[in-house]
Design a protein around this motif. Sequence first.
Motif, PDB file in Angstrom:
ATOM      1  N   LEU A 271       0.842  -1.206   0.000  1.00  0.00           N
ATOM      2  CA  LEU A 271       0.000   0.000   0.000  1.00  0.00           C
ATOM      3  C   LEU A 271       0.872   1.249   0.000  1.00  0.00           C
ATOM      4  O   LEU A 271       0.589   2.238  -0.675  1.00  0.00           O
ATOM      5  CB  LEU A 271      -0.928   0.002   1.220  1.00  0.00           C
ATOM      6  CG  LEU A 271      -2.097  -0.974   1.165  1.00  0.00           C
ATOM      7  CD1 LEU A 271      -2.741  -1.122   2.542  1.00  0.00           C
ATOM      8  CD2 LEU A 271      -3.146  -0.499   0.158  1.00  0.00           C
ATOM      9  N   ASP A 272       1.950   1.166   0.768  1.00  0.00           N
ATOM     10  CA  ASP A 272       2.852   2.286   0.879  1.00  0.00           C
ATOM     11  C   ASP A 272       3.568   2.534  -0.452  1.00  0.00           C
ATOM     12  O   ASP A 272       3.641   3.666  -0.938  1.00  0.00           O
ATOM     13  CB  ASP A 272       3.868   1.987   1.990  1.00  0.00           C
ATOM     14  CG  ASP A 272       4.395   3.273   2.600  1.00  0.00           C
ATOM     15  OD1 ASP A 272       3.698   4.307   2.463  1.00  0.00           O
ATOM     16  OD2 ASP A 272       5.496   3.248   3.178  1.00  0.00           O
ATOM     17  N   ASP A 273       4.044   1.446  -1.065  1.00  0.00           N
ATOM     18  CA  ASP A 273       4.718   1.552  -2.365  1.00  0.00           C
ATOM     19  C   ASP A 273       3.822   2.204  -3.400  1.00  0.00           C
ATOM     20  O   ASP A 273       4.276   2.931  -4.274  1.00  0.00           O
ATOM     21  CB  ASP A 273       5.104   0.163  -2.892  1.00  0.00           C
ATOM     22  CG  ASP A 273       6.287  -0.406  -2.127  1.00  0.00           C
ATOM     23  OD1 ASP A 273       6.893   0.371  -1.341  1.00  0.00           O
ATOM     24  OD2 ASP A 273       6.584  -1.609  -2.277  1.00  0.00           O
ATOM     25  N   LYS A 274       2.556   1.895  -3.313  1.00  0.00           N
ATOM     26  CA  LYS A 274       1.626   2.446  -4.292  1.00  0.00           C
ATOM     27  C   LYS A 274       1.105   3.816  -3.865  1.00  0.00           C
ATOM     28  O   LYS A 274       0.127   4.319  -4.442  1.00  0.00           O
ATOM     29  CB  LYS A 274       0.467   1.480  -4.520  1.00  0.00           C
ATOM     30  CG  LYS A 274       0.939   0.149  -5.083  1.00  0.00           C
ATOM     31  CD  LYS A 274      -0.188  -0.783  -5.474  1.00  0.00           C
ATOM     32  CE  LYS A 274       0.413  -2.110  -5.903  1.00  0.00           C
ATOM     33  NZ  LYS A 274      -0.199  -2.767  -7.020  1.00  0.00           N
ATOM     34  N   ASN A 275       1.729   4.339  -2.821  1.00  0.00           N
ATOM     35  CA  ASN A 275       1.355   5.671  -2.328  1.00  0.00           C
ATOM     36  C   ASN A 275      -0.107   5.820  -1.951  1.00  0.00           C
ATOM     37  O   ASN A 275      -0.733   6.849  -2.203  1.00  0.00           O
ATOM     38  CB  ASN A 275       1.666   6.729  -3.391  1.00  0.00           C
ATOM     39  CG  ASN A 275       3.132   7.062  -3.367  1.00  0.00           C
ATOM     40  OD1 ASN A 275       3.755   7.048  -2.288  1.00  0.00           O
ATOM     41  ND2 ASN A 275       3.688   7.333  -4.536  1.00  0.00           N
ATOM     42  N   SER A 347      -9.037  -2.380  -5.743  1.00  0.00           N
ATOM     43  CA  SER A 347      -9.067  -1.689  -7.039  1.00  0.00           C
ATOM     44  C   SER A 347      -8.031  -0.583  -7.078  1.00  0.00           C
ATOM     45  O   SER A 347      -7.338  -0.396  -8.084  1.00  0.00           O
ATOM     46  CB  SER A 347     -10.425  -1.047  -7.321  1.00  0.00           C
ATOM     47  OG  SER A 347     -11.434  -1.978  -7.240  1.00  0.00           O
ATOM     48  N   GLU A 348      -7.937   0.141  -5.950  1.00  0.00           N
ATOM     49  CA  GLU A 348      -6.917   1.189  -5.870  1.00  0.00           C
ATOM     50  C   GLU A 348      -5.519   0.610  -6.053  1.00  0.00           C
ATOM     51  O   GLU A 348      -4.611   1.261  -6.558  1.00  0.00           O
ATOM     52  CB  GLU A 348      -6.990   1.904  -4.510  1.00  0.00           C
ATOM     53  CG  GLU A 348      -8.105   2.917  -4.404  1.00  0.00           C
ATOM     54  CD  GLU A 348      -7.958   4.030  -5.428  1.00  0.00           C
ATOM     55  OE1 GLU A 348      -7.222   4.982  -5.155  1.00  0.00           O
ATOM     56  OE2 GLU A 348      -8.568   3.927  -6.514  1.00  0.00           O
ATOM     57  N   MET A 349      -5.343  -0.619  -5.611  1.00  0.00           N
ATOM     58  CA  MET A 349      -4.039  -1.277  -5.761  1.00  0.00           C
ATOM     59  C   MET A 349      -3.849  -1.800  -7.177  1.00  0.00           C
ATOM     60  O   MET A 349      -2.859  -2.474  -7.472  1.00  0.00           O
ATOM     61  CB  MET A 349      -3.915  -2.437  -4.750  1.00  0.00           C
ATOM     62  CG  MET A 349      -3.903  -1.984  -3.303  1.00  0.00           C
ATOM     63  SD  MET A 349      -4.023  -3.382  -2.150  1.00  0.00           S
ATOM     64  CE  MET A 349      -2.279  -3.785  -1.951  1.00  0.00           C
ATOM     65  N   ASP A 350      -4.861  -1.543  -8.024  1.00  0.00           N
ATOM     66  CA  ASP A 350      -4.786  -1.930  -9.441  1.00  0.00           C
ATOM     67  C   ASP A 350      -4.942  -3.416  -9.701  1.00  0.00           C
ATOM     68  O   ASP A 350      -4.447  -3.924 -10.700  1.00  0.00           O
ATOM     69  CB  ASP A 350      -3.454  -1.481 -10.063  1.00  0.00           C
ATOM     70  CG  ASP A 350      -3.562  -0.041 -10.530  1.00  0.00           C
ATOM     71  OD1 ASP A 350      -4.699   0.385 -10.803  1.00  0.00           O
ATOM     72  OD2 ASP A 350      -2.520   0.623 -10.592  1.00  0.00           O
TER      73      ASP A 350
END
Length: 564
Positions: A271-275, A347-350
């Motif tokens: 989650l952090d990596d994906k900001n 979904s936010e994480m793609d």
Amino acid sequence: MDYKLLVAESLHDVLKDHLELNEIKQLLEKPKMAEHGDLAFPAFQLAKVFRKNPAQIASEIKEEVSSPIIEKSETVGPYLNFFLKKEEVSRLVLNELLKEKDQYGSSNLGNGQNVPIDMSSPNIAKPMSMGHLRSTVIGNALANILEKTGFNPVRINYLGDWGTQFGKLISAYKKWGSEEEVRANPIKELLRLYVTFHEEAEKHPELEDDGRAWFKKLEDGNEEALALWNWFRKESLAEFQKVYDRLNIQFDSYNGEAFYNDKMEDVVRLLDDKNLLTLNQGAHIVDLEKYDLNPALIKKSDGATLYMTRDLAAALYRQKTYDFSQALYVVGQEQSNHFKQLKAVLSEMDYEWAENIHHIPFGLITKDGKKLSTRKGKVVLLEEVLNEAASQALRQIEEKNPELENKEVVAEQVGVGAVVFHDLKNDRLNNFDFTIEEVVQFEGETGPYVQYTRARALSILKKAEKSSFDVSEEYTLTDDYSWEVIKLVQEFPETLLRAYNQYEPSVIAKHAIHLSQAFNKFYANIRVLDEHPEKESRLALVYAVTELLKQDLTLLGVQTPDQM
Ligand code: ARG
């Protein structure tokens, strides 16, 4: 044999320039009144194309349609009603069922794909609630339905074995508990401690801090905390197992929340990596404003992880392990928001597969119109419910059939089956009030009624000394009573698909009830054992009923005693 399809095909021959076969099939409906035939085609849709009124179109189509299974057709206003050839349809339906037996209705829609089903998932150190019972039986029925449509269901019991409540419980145990008492009566005693904690915490809010501190110790691997937690977990599982055994339900996995403890850091890092993480008053959250949802809480200010974090880890793990094309979560509708958030974060994480996650919500069971709450100690103990159901079933058997062998075994099958069937017969989203007397009835729309109907049909076959049928023979029926049964036999494969498409076991339960009712009417009016040219076909129909009622009940997870 799908007579709706056959009729749709002959309509399609006439209408192919204007409607697709599938559209026609979907338009065909079952007339409300028997005198209107077996299938009705509404002509409204065609009014625009033909620039004529629907009634006129219906009569024009009538002149052109023909099919070997259509006896006659009639128009009633805008409807074209079809009367099918009983003889022809019954022959096709019965021969198909006799050939396929317990495979009748099976399909390979699912192509063996894995479908993880998150179901039951009770919380350790608390009694299993009626809500968990619902999740268990709905999940199990869905798994059976999926299996019969060619999927590979994976029954996952996502035990609630982690979370702040264990800190509270340990705190309560240290203050007011004793080893002997927990050993003697684990769930009752743990529940007492849990309730006491909440009562005391209302007066002494600082207790909450003590609970939080214990949970933190647990998360940090403190030995004493872990040992207590392990022990509570083991005792609870043993109690749950008793209920599962009685329901005849096995799980493929017991990976509960605690299983994901060592997989959570990864989630937080991803989650952090994906900001996606924002700091909010010391807590880490994922903002979901664009989904019109509250933010998802990922990590508290003291570093403790949350229900959401564990569910994220579990979803990732399941995707990796089962490579699912759909994953189901059979959980009460009060958690709808949680699952919306879960999907939104994924979904936010793609992850495209986020859309294949389906929350399967269900309604609340109330007792005397009131919600049950564990916190206040207002619970119905499931074991007691099942015991009571079985003893009521035994009482009725003593009355109706005192000679029956294995009375206790049958009473257990009937009592437990009654509770399960009752739970599944209404749309899953409906709330309902639980009254045991209503559940265990041999008449009305109940499990025992269906079980009893099947046992009765079996006894007819036994009297006629019929246990198998020559499939090279032709079985045809022409009377109105068997016709109603034949139609329900014919509808079974389609019913099964509907149950799958809607994730709705009640569709199967309703089929079982309708089939039982139609059969009992048939049996009251047709003397099956008398000499008659259609005697063999009638017996074949009785056999078909025993077979399909067994399938219906088995799909629902209800046992099928041969005698009762
Ligand atoms: N243990 C939870 C409860 O009793 C239900 C868990 C549902 N499953 C999930 N993946 N969140 O409320």
